[in-house]
Design a protein around this motif. Structure first.
Motif, short mmCIF file in Angstrom:
data_model
loop_
_atom_site.label_atom_id
_atom_site.label_comp_id
_atom_site.label_asym_id
_atom_site.label_seq_id
_atom_site.Cartn_x
_atom_site.Cartn_y
_atom_site.Cartn_z
N ARG A 1 -26.47 -68.41 26.86
CA ARG A 1 -26.94 -67.24 27.53
C ARG A 1 -25.82 -66.23 27.61
N LEU A 2 -24.60 -66.66 27.63
CA LEU A 2 -23.45 -65.75 27.60
C LEU A 2 -23.19 -65.07 26.18
N LEU A 3 -23.59 -65.92 25.35
CA LEU A 3 -23.34 -65.17 23.88
C LEU A 3 -24.54 -64.19 23.65
N ALA A 4 -25.64 -64.33 24.18
CA ALA A 4 -26.71 -63.22 24.14
C ALA A 4 -26.32 -61.97 24.71
N ASP A 5 -25.67 -62.06 25.88
CA ASP A 5 -25.23 -61.17 26.79
C ASP A 5 -24.03 -60.26 25.93
N HIS A 6 -23.05 -61.09 25.58
CA HIS A 6 -21.93 -60.73 24.68
C HIS A 6 -22.09 -59.59 23.63
N THR A 7 -23.11 -60.15 22.78
CA THR A 7 -23.58 -59.49 21.66
C THR A 7 -24.12 -58.25 21.80
N ARG A 8 -24.76 -57.98 22.98
CA ARG A 8 -25.35 -56.69 23.11
C ARG A 8 -24.53 -55.43 23.59
N TYR A 9 -23.13 -55.88 23.95
CA TYR A 9 -22.09 -55.03 24.65
C TYR A 9 -21.90 -53.83 23.65
N ASP A 10 -21.86 -52.57 23.89
CA ASP A 10 -20.98 -51.60 23.04
C ASP A 10 -19.84 -50.97 23.78
N HIS A 11 -18.87 -51.28 23.62
CA HIS A 11 -17.60 -51.03 24.21
C HIS A 11 -16.79 -49.78 23.64
N ARG A 12 -17.28 -49.11 22.92
CA ARG A 12 -16.55 -47.91 22.10
C ARG A 12 -16.09 -46.79 22.88
N GLU A 13 -17.30 -46.38 23.78
CA GLU A 13 -16.92 -45.36 24.77
C GLU A 13 -16.00 -45.65 25.98
N ALA A 14 -16.25 -46.91 26.46
CA ALA A 14 -15.29 -47.30 27.20
C ALA A 14 -13.89 -47.39 27.01
N ILE A 15 -13.60 -47.93 25.76
CA ILE A 15 -12.24 -48.03 25.22
C ILE A 15 -11.53 -46.57 25.39
N GLU A 16 -12.28 -45.55 25.18
CA GLU A 16 -11.64 -44.29 25.32
C GLU A 16 -11.19 -43.95 26.73
N MET A 17 -11.49 -44.69 27.63
CA MET A 17 -10.95 -44.49 29.04
C MET A 17 -9.59 -45.15 29.42
N ILE A 18 -9.18 -45.85 28.35
CA ILE A 18 -7.80 -46.70 28.53
C ILE A 18 -6.72 -45.56 28.63
N GLU A 19 -5.79 -45.58 29.56
CA GLU A 19 -4.94 -44.87 29.87
C GLU A 19 -3.44 -45.37 29.46
N VAL A 20 -3.17 -46.71 29.07
CA VAL A 20 -1.94 -47.42 29.21
C VAL A 20 -1.88 -47.63 27.46
N PRO A 21 -0.25 -47.83 27.17
CA PRO A 21 -0.10 -48.54 25.86
C PRO A 21 -0.99 -49.60 25.45
N THR A 22 -1.55 -49.62 24.20
CA THR A 22 -2.52 -50.61 23.70
C THR A 22 -2.07 -51.24 22.31
N LEU A 23 -2.13 -52.40 22.17
CA LEU A 23 -1.74 -53.10 20.92
C LEU A 23 -2.97 -53.95 20.65
N VAL A 24 -3.39 -53.82 19.21
CA VAL A 24 -4.26 -54.48 18.56
C VAL A 24 -3.89 -55.59 17.67
N LEU A 25 -4.14 -56.88 17.89
CA LEU A 25 -3.63 -57.73 16.94
C LEU A 25 -5.08 -58.48 16.16
N ALA A 26 -4.82 -58.38 14.90
CA ALA A 26 -6.13 -58.84 14.24
C ALA A 26 -5.54 -59.90 13.04
N GLY A 27 -6.45 -60.96 12.97
CA GLY A 27 -6.33 -61.78 11.65
C GLY A 27 -6.99 -61.45 10.36
N ARG A 28 -6.00 -61.56 9.32
CA ARG A 28 -6.62 -61.18 8.06
C ARG A 28 -7.36 -62.18 7.56
#
Length: 338
Positions: A251-278
């Motif tokens: 049930r959590l998986l179904a909820d999680h996959t529907r979220y679109d966070h792109r606009e919310a990310i634009e609200m961030i006002e503090v330093p941000t670091l993204v770590l990704a695995g190749r």
């Protein structure tokens, strides 16, 4: 009420509990005792700066066994078991990312009340933990005023499903397709298939999770011929995810996959670091770069990304580098307010 057979804390960590606003018991590990044993100024200063580690889907705070010691050398480290995971309860419902974000707010309020010396918090959200933090930002805001001095987001794109561009929305977004969306669970059909696996074949779901999240397992069986390592790692992560209720996870998986966070990310006002695995089996690098692009849309220079030669669980596969990079980032965030 606390679980009757809780998992033990990692060496040097303390397992503690606090109630959410619906009285659900939520567990967390802390590198320092609460309440603190003394009231001396030196002791209080140890609680001034906190790293908050948020694990991913079907995980727990046990995920960070290779990170606690190094990260707690200079900072207070707190790692919750998200609702429905590890030693935490579930309550009624609760299988929503927004509920998990509200739980983070409750935990931060608890920590501030217990430790008035707390000055700064840098949350580190891994996988769904990043989604929880983006939802936190959307619901409750993000600025230095609430004590959050920076964010680290680990191997998660801001939209899991594929999605066509929306004409006339006043934005310049391109279509969110295979080059950005989740590699295996990206629409209604694949999400339903994942739900069936978690509920009808949990053992297969656990094995598939390990194969997609450990980089040396995802890129091919010939990359690593250490059978003992493969067995140990699979047992470690499977034992953790087996503690979750698999229907609740679906049930959590179904909820999680529907979220679109792109606009919310634009609200961030503090330093941000993204770590990704190749070598991740979860998201393309282009999808994770979107977080940097979104933060910098309004605040150029506030975000950056580092790529690890590892998979989705890069904190486990490259712990030394992860601990160093996160520690240095936290130091830089703290220095801005001192």
């Amino acid at each position: 009420m606390e679980p009757t057979n809780p998992a033990p804390a990692n060496p040097g960590m303390h397992y503690l509990y606090h109630p959410a606003n619906d009285a659900c018991p939520l567990a967390f590990q802390s590198s320092l005792p609460i309440p603190k044993p003394t009231t001396s100024p030196d002791e209080a200063n140890r609680y001034a700066h906190c790293i908050l580690l948020l694990h991913g889907f079907s995980g727990s705070s046990a995920y960070f066994a290779r990170n606690y010691r190094a990260l707690s050398e200079r900072h207070w480290v707190v790692a919750p078991d998200l609702r429905g995971h590890g030693n935490s309860g579930r309550g009624r419902g609760g299988y929503h990312v927004a509920r998990l974000a509200a739980d983070v707010r409750d935990l931060l309020a608890f920590l501030r009340a217990a430790m008035p010396a707390l000055e700064s918090i840098v949350p580190v959200g891994c996988s769904i933990g990043a989604a929880v933090l983006w939802t936190y930002v959307e619901l409750f805001g993000s600025s230095a005023d609430d004590g959050i001095r920076g964010f680290v987001f680990v191997d998660q794109a801001p939209l899991q499903d594929r999605s066509p561009a929306l004409a006339g929305n006043g934005d310049d977004d391109d279509e969110w397709g295979p080059s950005r969306a989740h590699l295996g669970c990206y629409d209604e059909a694949t999400m339903r298939a994942a739900q069936r696996e978690w509920t009808e074949d949990p053992a297969g779901a656990h094995a598939g999770l390990v194969r997609s999240c450990l980089g040396y397992r995802h890129i091919g069986p010939d990359d690593d011929d250490d059978a003992d390592r493969r067995r140990r790692d699979e047992e470690f992560f499977t034992k953790i995810s087996e503690r979750c209720d698999h229907v609740w996870l679906a049930r959590l998986l179904a909820d999680h996959t529907r979220y679109d966070h792109r606009e919310a990310i634009e609200m961030i006002e503090v330093p941000t670091l993204v770590l990704a695995g190749r070598k991740t089996g979860c998201f393309p690098l282009e999808g994770m770069e979107e977080t940097v692009r979104r933060v910098e849309r309004r605040r150029p220079g506030l975000a950056r990304m580092e790529v690890f030669e590892a998979g989705h669980w890069l904190f486990y596969e490259e712990p030394e580098r992860f601990n160093r990079v996160v520690g240095e980032f936290v130091d830089s965030c703290v220095s801005l307010v001192q």
